[in-house]
Design a protein around this motif. Sequence first.
Motif, short mmCIF file in Angstrom:
data_model
loop_
_atom_site.label_atom_id
_atom_site.label_comp_id
_atom_site.label_asym_id
_atom_site.label_seq_id
_atom_site.Cartn_x
_atom_site.Cartn_y
_atom_site.Cartn_z
N THR A 8 -0.95 6.29 9.50
CA THR A 8 0.01 6.30 8.20
C THR A 8 -0.82 6.07 7.08
N PHE A 9 -0.36 7.33 6.39
CA PHE A 9 -1.15 7.45 5.00
C PHE A 9 -0.54 6.47 4.02
N SER A 10 -1.24 6.44 2.88
CA SER A 10 -0.67 5.74 1.87
C SER A 10 -0.49 6.66 0.66
N LEU A 27 0.34 -2.74 -5.67
CA LEU A 27 -1.11 -2.69 -4.99
C LEU A 27 -2.17 -3.98 -5.71
N LEU A 28 -1.61 -4.45 -7.12
CA LEU A 28 -2.38 -5.51 -7.34
C LEU A 28 -2.22 -6.93 -6.63
N GLN A 29 -1.21 -6.82 -5.63
CA GLN A 29 -1.31 -7.89 -4.77
C GLN A 29 -1.94 -7.86 -3.47
N ALA A 30 -2.37 -6.56 -3.11
CA ALA A 30 -3.30 -6.52 -1.84
C ALA A 30 -4.83 -6.90 -2.12
N THR A 31 -5.52 -7.26 -0.79
CA THR A 31 -6.68 -7.94 -0.97
C THR A 31 -7.56 -6.72 -0.30
N GLY A 32 -8.32 -5.75 -1.06
CA GLY A 32 -9.09 -4.88 -0.79
C GLY A 32 -10.56 -5.29 -0.46
N TYR A 33 -11.35 -4.81 0.48
CA TYR A 33 -12.81 -5.09 0.67
C TYR A 33 -13.43 -3.86 0.51
N GLU A 34 -14.50 -3.68 -0.25
CA GLU A 34 -15.16 -2.61 -0.45
C GLU A 34 -16.73 -2.72 -0.24
N ALA A 35 -17.20 -1.85 0.42
CA ALA A 35 -18.71 -1.86 0.97
C ALA A 35 -19.38 -0.39 0.56
N ILE A 36 -20.58 -0.46 0.30
CA ILE A 36 -21.35 0.96 0.21
C ILE A 36 -22.04 1.11 1.73
N LEU A 37 -21.91 2.28 2.30
CA LEU A 37 -22.70 2.36 3.66
C LEU A 37 -23.47 3.43 3.21
N GLY A 38 -24.71 3.17 3.79
CA GLY A 38 -25.90 4.45 3.73
C GLY A 38 -26.27 4.64 5.06
N ALA A 39 -27.10 5.61 5.00
CA ALA A 39 -27.71 6.00 6.30
C ALA A 39 -28.06 5.09 7.33
N LEU A 61 0.87 -1.40 -0.02
CA LEU A 61 -0.10 0.12 0.21
C LEU A 61 0.80 1.32 -0.08
N ASP A 62 2.14 1.29 -0.12
CA ASP A 62 3.19 2.33 -0.35
C ASP A 62 2.81 3.32 0.69
N PRO A 63 3.45 2.99 1.88
CA PRO A 63 2.99 3.89 3.21
C PRO A 63 4.00 5.19 2.81
N SER A 64 3.34 6.47 3.09
CA SER A 64 3.97 7.44 2.75
C SER A 64 4.76 8.05 4.05
N ASP A 65 5.67 9.00 3.81
CA ASP A 65 6.40 9.62 5.12
C ASP A 65 5.78 10.75 5.67
N ILE A 66 4.51 10.97 5.42
CA ILE A 66 3.60 12.07 5.95
C ILE A 66 3.54 11.98 7.44
N TYR A 67 3.70 12.61 8.35
CA TYR A 67 3.63 12.58 9.72
C TYR A 67 2.15 13.17 10.22
N GLU A 68 1.45 12.29 10.87
CA GLU A 68 0.22 12.47 11.65
C GLU A 68 0.19 11.66 12.82
N GLY A 97 -5.26 -1.16 12.92
CA GLY A 97 -4.25 -1.81 12.03
C GLY A 97 -4.76 -1.98 10.71
N TRP A 98 -6.04 -1.64 10.31
CA TRP A 98 -6.45 -1.90 9.16
C TRP A 98 -6.38 -0.72 8.18
N TRP A 99 -6.11 -0.79 7.04
CA TRP A 99 -6.10 0.48 6.29
C TRP A 99 -7.43 0.59 5.73
N HIS A 100 -7.56 1.95 5.57
CA HIS A 100 -9.06 2.17 5.13
C HIS A 100 -9.13 3.73 4.40
N THR A 101 -9.85 3.59 3.36
CA THR A 101 -10.25 4.83 2.67
C THR A 101 -11.66 4.99 2.56
#
Length: 131
Positions: A28-30, A45-57, A17-24, A66-70
Amino acid sequence: YGQKKILLFPPQDSAFLDPSDIYEWTTTFSSIDFRDPDLVRHPLLLQATGYEAILGAGDMVYIPMGWWHTVTCLEPTISVNGWRFRANLLWSLNMYRDLLRRALHHLGLYRRGRCTCHGHGDLRKHLGWDP
């Protein structure tokens, strides 16, 4: 209120996920723009396993530590979030490490100028994916 798309990656995919060196503190940002990933620049990124969902109201999602999310808003949204910290030895060691980094950062000795807290412009520019 509204809908949003969430994309999750497990901790074991961190190297892809290409962690960046931006500090917060505690984050950890990608370097990947997940709205339009550049697979030439980020081929692992093609080797990563992403899980996608649509969240509603009224929907909610639990994101384990520890899980990455966007999250992408698909329309105007109102959200509420909260954090639950479990005190254990690993968490305690990470907390002390993060506190030391935070102190060094505020003294100007750790990633000053590559952070989200000192008004150095838009995070997208730091990550190299400003449109």
